[in-house]
Write a protein that holds these residues in place. Structure first.
Motif, mmCIF file in Angstrom:
data_model
loop_
_atom_site.group_PDB
_atom_site.id
_atom_site.type_symbol
_atom_site.label_atom_id
_atom_site.label_comp_id
_atom_site.label_asym_id
_atom_site.label_seq_id
_atom_site.Cartn_x
_atom_site.Cartn_y
_atom_site.Cartn_z
ATOM 1 N N VAL A 6 0.838 -1.199 0.000
ATOM 2 C CA VAL A 6 0.000 0.000 0.000
ATOM 3 C C VAL A 6 0.874 1.251 0.000
ATOM 4 O O VAL A 6 0.617 2.217 -0.734
ATOM 5 C CB VAL A 6 -0.946 -0.021 1.218
ATOM 6 N N ALA A 7 1.928 1.236 0.806
ATOM 7 C CA ALA A 7 2.842 2.391 0.850
ATOM 8 C C ALA A 7 3.526 2.597 -0.496
ATOM 9 O O ALA A 7 3.718 3.740 -0.954
ATOM 10 C CB ALA A 7 3.877 2.181 1.948
ATOM 11 N N ASP A 8 3.864 1.490 -1.157
ATOM 12 C CA ASP A 8 4.514 1.581 -2.465
ATOM 13 C C ASP A 8 3.583 2.197 -3.498
ATOM 14 O O ASP A 8 3.985 3.039 -4.313
ATOM 15 C CB ASP A 8 4.971 0.195 -2.902
ATOM 16 N N LEU A 9 2.320 1.788 -3.486
ATOM 17 C CA LEU A 9 1.343 2.348 -4.415
ATOM 18 C C LEU A 9 1.154 3.840 -4.182
ATOM 19 O O LEU A 9 1.041 4.636 -5.122
ATOM 20 C CB LEU A 9 0.004 1.614 -4.271
ATOM 21 N N ALA A 10 1.112 4.252 -2.910
ATOM 22 C CA ALA A 10 0.951 5.670 -2.593
ATOM 23 C C ALA A 10 2.145 6.473 -3.101
ATOM 24 O O ALA A 10 1.997 7.578 -3.655
ATOM 25 C CB ALA A 10 0.791 5.846 -1.085
ATOM 26 N N GLN A 11 3.319 5.892 -2.942
ATOM 27 C CA GLN A 11 4.526 6.590 -3.391
ATOM 28 C C GLN A 11 4.518 6.786 -4.904
ATOM 29 O O GLN A 11 4.921 7.838 -5.413
ATOM 30 C CB GLN A 11 5.759 5.797 -2.967
ATOM 31 N N ARG A 12 4.030 5.784 -5.650
ATOM 32 C CA ARG A 12 4.000 5.895 -7.117
ATOM 33 C C ARG A 12 3.088 7.022 -7.583
ATOM 34 O O ARG A 12 3.298 7.601 -8.654
ATOM 35 C CB ARG A 12 3.527 4.591 -7.725
ATOM 36 N N THR A 13 2.042 7.314 -6.826
ATOM 37 C CA THR A 13 1.092 8.368 -7.212
ATOM 38 C C THR A 13 1.439 9.713 -6.591
ATOM 39 O O THR A 13 0.720 10.691 -6.777
ATOM 40 C CB THR A 13 -0.334 7.983 -6.788
ATOM 41 N N GLY A 14 2.506 9.725 -5.825
ATOM 42 C CA GLY A 14 2.919 10.972 -5.209
ATOM 43 C C GLY A 14 2.061 11.375 -4.038
ATOM 44 O O GLY A 14 2.026 12.569 -3.675
ATOM 45 N N ARG A 15 1.353 10.414 -3.435
ATOM 46 C CA ARG A 15 0.472 10.707 -2.298
ATOM 47 C C ARG A 15 1.095 10.191 -1.006
ATOM 48 O O ARG A 15 1.920 9.260 -1.009
ATOM 49 C CB ARG A 15 -0.894 10.060 -2.476
ATOM 50 N N SER A 16 0.632 10.736 0.088
ATOM 51 C CA SER A 16 1.079 10.271 1.397
ATOM 52 C C SER A 16 0.388 8.953 1.728
ATOM 53 O O SER A 16 -0.795 8.759 1.432
ATOM 54 C CB SER A 16 0.757 11.315 2.466
ATOM 55 N N SER A 17 1.104 8.056 2.345
ATOM 56 C CA SER A 17 0.518 6.774 2.745
ATOM 57 C C SER A 17 0.050 6.785 4.189
ATOM 58 O O SER A 17 -0.437 5.768 4.688
ATOM 59 C CB SER A 17 1.550 5.652 2.546
ATOM 60 N N GLU A 18 0.151 7.923 4.837
ATOM 61 C CA GLU A 18 -0.215 7.982 6.253
ATOM 62 C C GLU A 18 -1.707 7.655 6.439
ATOM 63 O O GLU A 18 -2.575 8.291 5.858
ATOM 64 C CB GLU A 18 0.088 9.370 6.811
ATOM 65 N N GLY A 19 -1.977 6.655 7.236
ATOM 66 C CA GLY A 19 -3.358 6.259 7.539
ATOM 67 C C GLY A 19 -4.048 5.496 6.432
ATOM 68 O O GLY A 19 -5.197 5.077 6.589
ATOM 69 N N LEU A 20 -3.359 5.338 5.290
ATOM 70 C CA LEU A 20 -4.007 4.716 4.136
ATOM 71 C C LEU A 20 -4.299 3.229 4.379
ATOM 72 O O LEU A 20 -5.389 2.747 4.079
ATOM 73 C CB LEU A 20 -3.129 4.880 2.896
ATOM 74 N N PHE A 21 -3.334 2.503 4.928
ATOM 75 C CA PHE A 21 -3.543 1.069 5.154
ATOM 76 C C PHE A 21 -4.633 0.850 6.198
ATOM 77 O O PHE A 21 -5.507 -0.021 6.037
ATOM 78 C CB PHE A 21 -2.238 0.414 5.608
ATOM 79 N N ALA A 22 -4.625 1.648 7.231
ATOM 80 C CA ALA A 22 -5.641 1.502 8.280
ATOM 81 C C ALA A 22 -7.036 1.793 7.745
ATOM 82 O O ALA A 22 -8.012 1.138 8.112
ATOM 83 C CB ALA A 22 -5.320 2.428 9.446
ATOM 84 N N ALA A 23 -7.121 2.802 6.833
ATOM 85 C CA ALA A 23 -8.435 3.182 6.309
ATOM 86 C C ALA A 23 -8.976 2.185 5.298
ATOM 87 O O ALA A 23 -10.193 2.027 5.173
ATOM 88 C CB ALA A 23 -8.341 4.566 5.668
ATOM 89 N N THR A 24 -8.078 1.515 4.549
ATOM 90 C CA THR A 24 -8.532 0.627 3.465
ATOM 91 C C THR A 24 -8.416 -0.842 3.790
ATOM 92 O O THR A 24 -8.985 -1.678 3.069
ATOM 93 C CB THR A 24 -7.686 0.890 2.203
ATOM 94 N N GLY A 25 -7.676 -1.208 4.831
ATOM 95 C CA GLY A 25 -7.478 -2.608 5.159
ATOM 96 C C GLY A 25 -6.708 -3.372 4.105
ATOM 97 O O GLY A 25 -6.739 -4.599 4.067
#
Length: 861
Positions: free
Chosen positions: A182-201
C-alpha cells in the motif's frame, strides 16, 4: 494500475491453463472480498491467453437474476442448436450436454470465465456444476470468481464448491495487500501513505479509490462520489444511468436514452469509474456502482428506471423478463411488476431457478390486490409450489391456505380439493402429521362427492403415501390400490407411477415379493415418460427398502444405478438420501470407517434434509458410542429430536435402538427409556419385524420386559429362543458381523472368544468393555485376559444364559420363578433348562443340580 502481490495467484491460474492445454481441463475458484482484485487478476490472465478463445460472462445483482444469464453473455460462441436450447423449457439436460459438446469442439484451449457467481441463479449453478464435474474431458480452464465472505453455510454456491472434484479444482484465494504494498502504491502516485492502510485494510479497490480522490476519504462511497462530482452534468447523467443497471449496460441503451456525444463518453471512461467492454459500459467495480446508485435521490432513480422500462418494452419480446421486473420495481410501477413478474417466475422455474421463481411470484403477489379472485388463487398456487420445491414450507402453507379460502369463496370444489391435497403434503413436511391426515381425508371426501376423478386419483395416492411413510402398510395398500385402478382407467401414467411407488414400498419393507415388482414398474414408467422426480424417488425407495430388509447386495446395486442417474441430472436432494442409506449399508455390514467418513462428509452440507440427516447422524452416533469415541451422546440427542419430530417408525426405530444400546453401554440395566418403549409399542402395533426384533433384543439385554411371542426378524427370533449358534450363522449369511458377535456372546467359551475377536477388529472398545463386565458378573473369570481361561470354570460348555439358569436351579427355583427373575417367558426358560439338562447328561432338575456340584458350577451366581 498494475497487479501488486498477485504473482503467485496468477501463476496458479497459468499452471491450471497449461494443464488444460495438455488436454486435462481444470476449474479455478478465484475468491475474496469485494474489491480484492478478482476481476483484475482474471483480465490479466485473459490478456496473455493467445492459444484459444476467451469467453467471459457475469452474474448480475438484479432483484432476481436472469436464468443462465452468464451463458447468454457468451452465447455467440456456441452453435445455433445450443443457443436455441437456452430459453427452452424442459430441455435443460439437452442444453447442458450440447454446451459441453461445443466446448469440446472449440479450437485451441478455451478460457471460460464466469464472474460474480455469488449472484448466480440456480440454473446457472446447476450448469456450472455439470461442467465442473466433466471439465477433465475438455481442453478448457473454467474460472469462477465470487465473494466468499458473502456466502453463509447454506449458500448454494458454497455447497457447489464443496462438491467439486478435488483433483480437478484449483482454489486461488486473494488476500488484502500488505502495508508495504500500500505504501509503495501511494509513493508511485505521489500521495502520502499515512493512515491509508488503516483506512482501506489493504483492499486494492479501496486503495485505488482513496489515491484517486482529493485527500483521504472517510469511505469508499465518499471516494467514488468525489470522483463523480468532478464531472460535467452530461457525464454525471451517463454515470447515473449506468448505476441503476447491475453489472453492465448496453451501449445501445445509453445512446437511445441519452444520445451522449463522443466527448461525454470519453470523459466518462476517463473518469476511471466506467470502462467499455464488448458493446457495454460497466463500472470498474460493483462497489462503485452501488455507491452511485444509493446516492441517487429516489425521484431521480425512479424516473431513470421508468425511462429504461419504457424503452425495453419497446424492443419487443427478446428482452429478458428479469430486466423488466427489476426496472418496474425500481420505478415503483405496480402494474408492470404484476405484468412481468409472473412471466419471469415461470421462466426461472423452467430453468430450474426455483428460489428465484418463488421470490418473483412473491413480488407479484405483493402487487396483486387488483386481480380477480381466481387469478390471484392461481398465482398463490404457483408461489406455494415453488416454495415447496425450495423448502420454504411455511410460506407454501400460507399461500396454499389463502388460495384454498379463495377457491371456497368462488365455489370451485375441484380446485378446493386440489389445495386440500397439497396442504396434506405440506403439513407432513413440517411434521404435523395429524393435520396432514385431516387435509388428506377432506380432499378425498370432497373430490369423491363431485366425481372429480382426475384430482381424486392424486388424492388417493397422497393418502397411500402418507400411510406408507407412517408404516401403516394395510392402509397404504388399500388407498394406493384404488389410485392405481383409477389411474389405469384414466391412462394417467404419472399418477400410476406415483401410486405404484407408494404401494410397492409399503409392501417391500414388509418382505412381500410383489412390492419390489411394483417399485420396479414405477421406475420403468417414470423413465419411459421422463418423470425425473418419480425416477429419483423410485431409486431412493428401492435402495432404502433393500437396506431395511437387509438385502445388501441389491441395495448396493441400486445405489450404483442411482448414482449414475443422478450424475447426469444433479438431483442433489435425492442423491443425498441415497448416500445416507449408503452410510447405513456400510455400517450394518461392518465397514465402519467408510460409513463414518461418508456420514461426516454428508453432514457438513447445509442443505441436507431431515430424512437424509437422520440415518447419517444415527450411524455416526452409533459408531462413536460403540468405539467409546467422544461426541456420540451429543449426536444421539440431536438425531433423537429430529426423529421424534417426524413421528414415523422408519425414522424412530433405528434411533430408539441406538438409545437402548447406548443405555446398555453405560450400564444402565433396568432403566426404561420412554423413547424406546414408545417406539417398541409402535413397532408392535405396525407389525414391523425388523424394527421390533432389534428393539426387543436390547430390552432383553437390559433386563427389561420384552414380548416373547411377537413376530420379529428371524435371526433375532433365534437368539430370543436361545439358539445362539443358528442366530450367529444367520447373521453371518446376511453379512452383519456386529450382530453375529453379540449372538456368539451368548454361546460357549469358544464362541465368546470369537465374538471378542470380532469386536476387537471393529474397534468396538466400549462394547468389549461392557461384554467383559457381563461375563464377570455371570461368574466367567479370566475371559478378559484370554478366551481359554474359562475352560476349567465351565467344562460342560454352557452358555452364559445357561450358566444363569443352572445357578437359579441350584437355588431350587421353579421355571415360573426363574422366568420372573430373568424377565423371560416360561417357554424360553423351559428351552434353556432343557439345554442345560442335555449338556449335563441329566434326566431331571435334581440330577442337573448334583452334576453342577460335582463340576463346581453351582456357585456361578
Amino acid at each position: 494500475m498494475e497487479l501488486v502481490e498477485r504473482d503467485y495467484a496468477l501463476q496458479r491460474l497459468r499452471d491450471a491453463r497449461d494443464l488444460a492445454q495438455q488436454g486435462t481441463g481444470r476449474t479455478a475458484l478465484v475468491y475474496g472480498e469485494a474489491g480484492i482484485g478478482k476481476t483484475s487478476l482474471v483480465r490479466c490472465l485473459a490478456a496473455g491467453h493467445d492459444s484459444g478463445r476467451v469467453l467471459i460472462g457475469g452474474c448480475e445483482a438484479l432483484f432476481s437474476p436472469r436464468p443462465l444469464g452468464p451463458f447468454y453473455d457468451i452465447a455467440d460462441a456456441f452453435t445455433s442448436r445450443t443457443r436455441s436450447l437456452l430459453g427452452r423449457e424442459g430441455r435443460r439436460a439437452e442444453l447442458f450436454a450440447a454446451l459441453l459438446t461445443d466446448l469440446q469442439e472449440l479450437d485451441g484451449t478455451t478460457l471460460l470465465v464466469l464472474e460474480d457467481l455469488h449472484w448466480a441463479d440456480a440454473a446457472t449453478l446447476d450448469l456450472v456444476k455439470y461442467l465442473a464435474r466433466r471439465i477433465e474431458r475438455v481442453r478448457a480452464l473454467l474460472v469462477l470468481t465470487y465473494r466468499d465472505d458473502e456466502l453463509d453455510a447454506k449458500h448454494p454456491l458454497r455447497l457447489l464448491c464443496g462438491d467439486l472434484p478435488s483433483d480437478a479444482a484449483v482454489r486461488v484465494p486473494l488476500l488484502p495487500l500488505s502495508e508495504t504494498a500500500v505504501a509503495d502504491l501511494a509513493q508511485r502516485t505521489g500521495r502520502s501513505s499515512e493512515g491509508l492502510f488503516a483506512a482501506t485494510g489493504g483492499n486494492p479497490f479501496f486503495v485505488t479509490e482513496a489515491l484517486s480522490a482529493e485527500g483521504l476519504p472517510a469511505s469508499v462511497r465518499d471516494a467514488v462520489l468525489a470522483r463523480a462530482g468532478r464531472q460535467t452534468p452530461a457525464v454525471r447523467e451517463l454515470l447515473d444511468l449506468a448505476a441503476i443497471v447491475p453489472a453492465r449496460i448496453d451501449v445501445s441503451l445509453v445512446h437511445a436514452l441519452l444520445a451522449p456525444s463522443d466527448e461525454v463518453v470519453a470523459a466518462a471512461l476517463a473518469s476511471g469509474l466506467l470502462f467499455a467492454q464488448s458493446g457495454t459500459y460497466a463500472y470498474r467495480h460493483e462497489l462503485a456502482r452501488i455507491s452511485m446508485e444509493q446516492a441517487l435521490p429516489s425521484p431521480v432513480a425512479a424516473a431513470l428506471h421508468a425511462r429504461l422500462l419504457c424503452h425495453l418494452e419497446s424492443l419487443g419480446e427478446n428482452v429478458p423478463m428479469a430486466w423488466l421486473v427489476h426496472h418496474a420495481a425500481g420505478a415503483g410501477d405496480c402494474a408492470s411488476v404484476m405484468k412481468y413478474a409472473p412471466k419471469a417466475a415461470a421462466d426461472a422455474a423452467a430453468h430450474g431457478a426455483h428460489c428465484d421463481s418463488a421470490w418473483l411470484y412473491g413480488r407479484a403477489l405483493a402487487h396483486a390486490g387488483g386481480l380477480p379472485d381466481d387469478a390471484r388463487a392461481e398465482l398463490l398456487e404457483r408461489h406455494a409450489y415453488q416454495c415447496y420445491l425450495t423448502s420454504q414450507i411455511d410460506s407454501a402453507i400460507a399461500s396454499s391456505q389463502t388460495a384454498l379460502a379463495l377457491w371456497r369463496k368462488l365455489g370451485d370444489k375441484r380446485q378446493e380439493g386440489h389445495m386440500l391435497r397439497w396442504l396434506s403434503r405440506l403439513h407432513w413436511f413440517v411434521g404435523r402429521n395429524s393435520d396432514a391426515d385431516v387435509y388428506g381425508n377432506l380432499a378425498v371426501q370432497l373430490l369423491e362427492s363431485i366425481h372429480a376423478d382426475d384430482e381424486l386419483a392424486w388424492a388417493l395416492s397422497n393418502r397411500a403415501q402418507m400411510h406408507m411413510l407412517a408404516g401403516r402398510t394395510t392402509e397404504a395398500v388399500t388407498w394406493g390400490t384404488r389410485a392405481i385402478e383409477m389411474a389405469e382407467k384414466q391412462g394417467n401414467t404419472e399418477v400410476l407411477a406415483h401410486a405404484l411407488n407408494n404401494v410397492g414400498t409399503a409392501r417391500c419393507v414388509r418382505y412381500h415379493a410383489d412390492g419390489k415388482d411394483m417399485l420396479k414398474r414405477s421406475l420403468e414408467i417414470s423413465i419411459a415418460n421422463g418423470y425425473g422426480e418419480h425416477v429419483a424417488r423410485a431409486y431412493a425407495n428401492l435402495t432404502s427398502s433393500a437396506v431395511t430388509t437387509r438385502d445388501y447386495p441389491e441395495a448396493q446395486w441400486y445405489i450404483s444405478q442411482a448414482a449414475a442417474y443422478f450424475a447426469e441430472r444433479d438431483l442433489d436432494s435425492w442423491s443425498q438420501y441415497v448416500v445416507a442409506y449408503q452410510t447405513r449399508l456400510d455400517f450394518e455390514q461392518g465397514r465402519w470407517d467408510a460409513a463414518g467418513q461418508l456420514a461426516s462428509h454428508l453432514l457438513t452440507r447445509g442443505d441436507v434434509t431431515p430424512v437424509a440427516r437422520i440415518p447419517a447422524l444415527n450411524v455416526l452416533a452409533r459408531i462413536r458410542l460403540r468405539r467409546g469415541d467422544p461426541g456420540g451422546a451429543e449426536l444421539l440427542d440431536e438425531v433423537t429430536e429430529l426423529a421424534c419430530a417426524t413421528g414415523e417408525l422408519q425414522r424412530l426405530a433405528p434411533v430408539a435402538s441406538a438409545r437402548a444400546e447406548a443405555a446398555w453401554l453405560r450400564g444402565q440395566d433396568g432403566e426404561d427409556d420412554p423413547v424406546v418403549s414408545r417406539t417398541c409399542l409402535l413397532a408392535e402395533q405396525l407389525h414391523d419385524p425388523r424394527a421390533l426384533g432389534e428393539l426387543l433384543f436390547w430390552r432383553r439385554w437390559m433386563g427389561l420386559e420384552a414380548s416373547e411371542t411377537a413376530e420379529i426378524e428371524h435371526a433375532y427370533a433365534l437368539q430370543r429362543d436361545g439358539q445362539w449358534q443358528d442366530a450367529a450363522l444367520a447373521w453371518q449369511s446376511i453379512g452383519c458381523p456386529y450382530e453375529r458377535a453379540l449372538a456368539l456372546m451368548e454361546g460357549d467359551e469358544h464362541a465368546i472368544g470369537e465374538a471378542l475377536a470380532t469386536l476387537s477388529a471393529l474397534q468396538a472398545s466400549a462394547t468389549i468393555r461392557r461384554c467383559r463386565e457381563s461375563l464377570h458378573r455371570n461368574g466367567v473369570r479370566g475371559m478378559a485376559r484370554s478366551p481359554r481361561a474359562s475352560t476349567v470354570a465351565n467344562p460342560a460348555g454352557l452358555t452364559l444364559r445357561e450358566l444363569q439358569i443352572l445357578s437359579l436351579l441350584t437355588q431350587g427355583l421353579s421355571n415360573t420363578e426363574i422366568a420372573d427373575r430373568l424377565a423371560r417367558s416360561e417357554k424360553t426358560v423351559e428351552h434353556h433348562v432343557s439345554a442345560v439338562l442335555r449338556k449335563l447328561d441329566a434326566r431331571s432338575r435334581g440330577e442337573a443340580v448334583a452334576a453342577a456340584g460335582r463340576l463346581g458350577l453351582g456357585s456361578t451366581h
